[in-house]
Design an enzyme around this catalytic site. Structure first.
Site, PDB file in Angstrom:
ATOM      1  N   ILE A 150      -5.990   5.379   0.755  1.00 42.09           N
ATOM      2  CA  ILE A 150      -5.785   3.853   0.939  1.00 42.09           C
ATOM      3  C   ILE A 150      -4.436   3.772  -0.421  1.00 42.09           C
ATOM      4  CG2 ILE A 150      -6.705   2.136  -0.525  1.00 42.09           C
ATOM      5  CD1 ILE A 150      -9.269   3.929  -0.987  1.00 42.09           C
ATOM      6  N   ASP A 151      -3.503   3.100   0.024  1.00 43.20           N
ATOM      7  CA  ASP A 151      -1.850   2.300   0.464  1.00 43.20           C
ATOM      8  C   ASP A 151      -2.692   0.965  -0.879  1.00 43.20           C
ATOM      9  OD1 ASP A 151      -1.345   5.599   0.803  1.00 43.20           O
ATOM     10  OD2 ASP A 151      -0.501   4.275   2.808  1.00 43.20           O
ATOM     11  N   ALA A 152      -1.902   1.103  -1.720  1.00 42.11           N
ATOM     12  CA  ALA A 152      -2.110   0.373  -2.300  1.00 42.11           C
ATOM     13  C   ALA A 152      -0.805   0.310  -3.312  1.00 42.11           C
ATOM     14  CB  ALA A 152      -3.671   0.199  -3.087  1.00 42.11           C
ATOM     15  N   TYR A 173      -2.998  -1.299   1.394  1.00 43.65           N
ATOM     16  CA  TYR A 173      -1.528  -2.131   2.005  1.00 43.65           C
ATOM     17  C   TYR A 173      -1.340  -1.261   3.948  1.00 43.65           C
ATOM     18  CZ  TYR A 173       1.400  -5.444   0.186  1.00 43.65           C
ATOM     19  OH  TYR A 173       1.907  -6.522  -0.704  1.00 43.65           O
TER      20      TYR A 173
END
Lengths: 260, 223
Positions: free
Chosen positions: A128-130, A141
């Site tokens: 998970i990229d945030a 994102y």
């Protein structure tokens, strides 16, 4: 008895390792297999390799992946553009322990669920990229940090657990390559939202950062790119990894801070 | 890179013969082969039960779901040939991770019968005995305690032996005919390695455990 996990992350572009700043390509590190060999000789706990060249150049060559797996006498996770069970199966066949799935998961796909049935949860990492937005909220994102999804990392972590992921990597886009410390608030929120092991990534600068995100914030492991790739005031390329005594000192200090 | 201690010297290895690694389509067999080769042992991946005859030592690796593992063994026609080489021919066989669990009578994962080569069952980690901060699967490096004297557990490393684990279930012995070799602690003590005569199993991944794994696989090649 459980050892803290410190995990170097290498970004693959063709046959090279590169390093990004806030997800934009920034520096050439060296040959990817050579870099992995050095981490191996330093007995790194695990290695994560993410293919960031996949979007413009297509999937990486199987021989590069096989060669990487041959050099690693440590667990190896691989990610980047994986969007089918068949692709996942091929990677396991090549000797990858875990696959890391990002876009095919965060955009609402069911790849983790399908792959978990076939390969078991333990081999599936939900990545998970945030980013921390202007209003202070966190947003996930996809596609290498280019597409905002309007979902929080906490919600995404719950979906990862529901789909049967075995581990979550939570990465701060705005701290990537910046060496300003982890986004501890974001990591802690994800840790609290799930019983899955959570790996922190993005911003680590010192061995103390690695130890503290685990001991104080509850992460299962601490991952980093820049701090294991660059060295010294001038940030010269030098693959490095903390020695046993450096680890012990940092862990002792973090325990002290946690109980203080 | 890990050419290590005198006890892994080539003359011993050469006399140890050739290790067959069973490739039944469920996992990476390459890393086990690579580590054995780096340790100086001869190792080959085999994808047909007919090839078992060519080897005096066999490794059964494996990751993933127990039921999928048994199904793949059945589909490949492996089950009776493996039982035969282990129980009748008494060849040395080492199960790794899921491969160890498959040696048991039964697993709770999929409520499925195993190969029945070691008198034990496979059970889920007992969540009620694990504190909340211990996630399942147990994933990561853990130190182990070697018990008793067994050639497989011999170590000359200065540090305590540690191995890389990834598992949600562990074995539980039915009788004392099976000898525990390694204990590990994750919330409570569980058996990380065990053996009866020529049949051995390790819950961790020696092929992903740096010099500790090199040493263990070298021990297997020499014993």
């Amino acid at each position: 008895m459980r050892r803290l996990r410190f995990i170097p992350v290498l970004l693959l572009d063709g046959t090279s390792a590169i390093k990004t700043h806030r997800f934009a390509p920034a520096r050439y590190i060296g040959d990817i297999v050579n870099a992995a060999q050095i981490f191996n000789s330093k007995m790194a706990d695990e290695l994560i390799v993410i293919d960031v060249g996949v979007h413009k150049k297509g999937a990486s060559q199987p021989h590069v992946i096989r060669h990487l797996a041959e050099e690693c006498f440590m667990p190896l996770a691989f990610g980047g553009g994986i969007n089918s069970v068949a692709q996942a199966a091929a990677l396991f066949k090549h000797g990858i322990e875990k696959i890391s799935i990002n876009t095919a998961f965060v955009e609402g796909g069911t790849l983790i669920e399908e792959a978990a049935k076939q390969f078991g949860s333990q081999s599936l990492v939900a990545s998970i990229d945030a980013k921390r937005e202007a209003d202070g909220r966190y947003q996930v994102y996809s596609r290498g940090g280019t597409r905002a999804l309007g979902v929080s990392p906490v919600e995404m972590a719950r979906r990862a657990a529901d789909q049967g992921a075995g581990e979550i990597v939570i990465q701060s886009i705005d701290r990537d390559g910046m060496r300003v410390g982890y986004d501890r608030e974001m990591v802690r929120s994800v840790v609290e939202a799930t019983t899955l092991p959570v790996v922190a990534l993005g911003g680590a600068d010192t061995v103390a950062d690695l130890a503290r995100i685990i001991i104080e914030d509850g992460a299962s492991a601490a991952a980093a790119g820049s701090m294991f790739s660059f060295y010294g005031r001038l940030q010269a390329v030098l693959i490095n990894y903390p020695r046993a005594d450096e680890r012990e000192q940092a862990v002792a200090k973090a325990c002290e801070l946690a109980t203080a | 890179m890990h050419e290590s201690s005198e006890k892994s010297g080539r003359p011993d290895i050469d006399s140890a013969g050739h290790i067959g690694i069973i490739d039944y389509g469920i996992c990476n067999v390459g890393s086990v082969r690579n580590m054995l080769r780096r340790s100086g042992a001869l190792a080959t991946c085999i994808s047909s039960p007919d090839e078992l005859a060519d080897f005096d030592r066999i490794i059964l690796p494996g990751v993933g779901h127990f039921q999928a593992g048994m199904a793949n063994l059945a589909n490949g026609g492996w089950i009776e040939p493996i039982r035969h080489i282990a129980l009748v021919e008494k060849k040395r066989i080492l199960g790794i991770c899921l491969g160890m669990q498959l040696l048991a009578h039964h697993s709770e994962e999929g409520d499925c019968e195993g190969l029945g080569l070691l008198d034990m069952d496979v059970k889920h980690f007992d969540r009620s005995r694990l504190s909340a901060e211990l996630p399942i699967p147990h994933m990561g490096w853990s130190e182990v305690d070697a018990v008793g004297a067994h050639p497989l557990t011999h170590s000359e490393q200065a540090e305590k032996q540690r191995f890389y684990f990834v598992h949600s279930l562990h074995v539980s012995l039915r009788s004392d005919g099976v000898q525990p070799l390694f204990w590990c602690n994750y919330g409570y003590p569980f058996i990380a390695g065990c053996a009866r005569d020529n049949i051995m199993g390790m819950q961790f991944h020696p092929e992903k455990s740096h010099m500790f794994g090199v040493e263990l696989l070298t021990n297997f090649a020499r014993m």
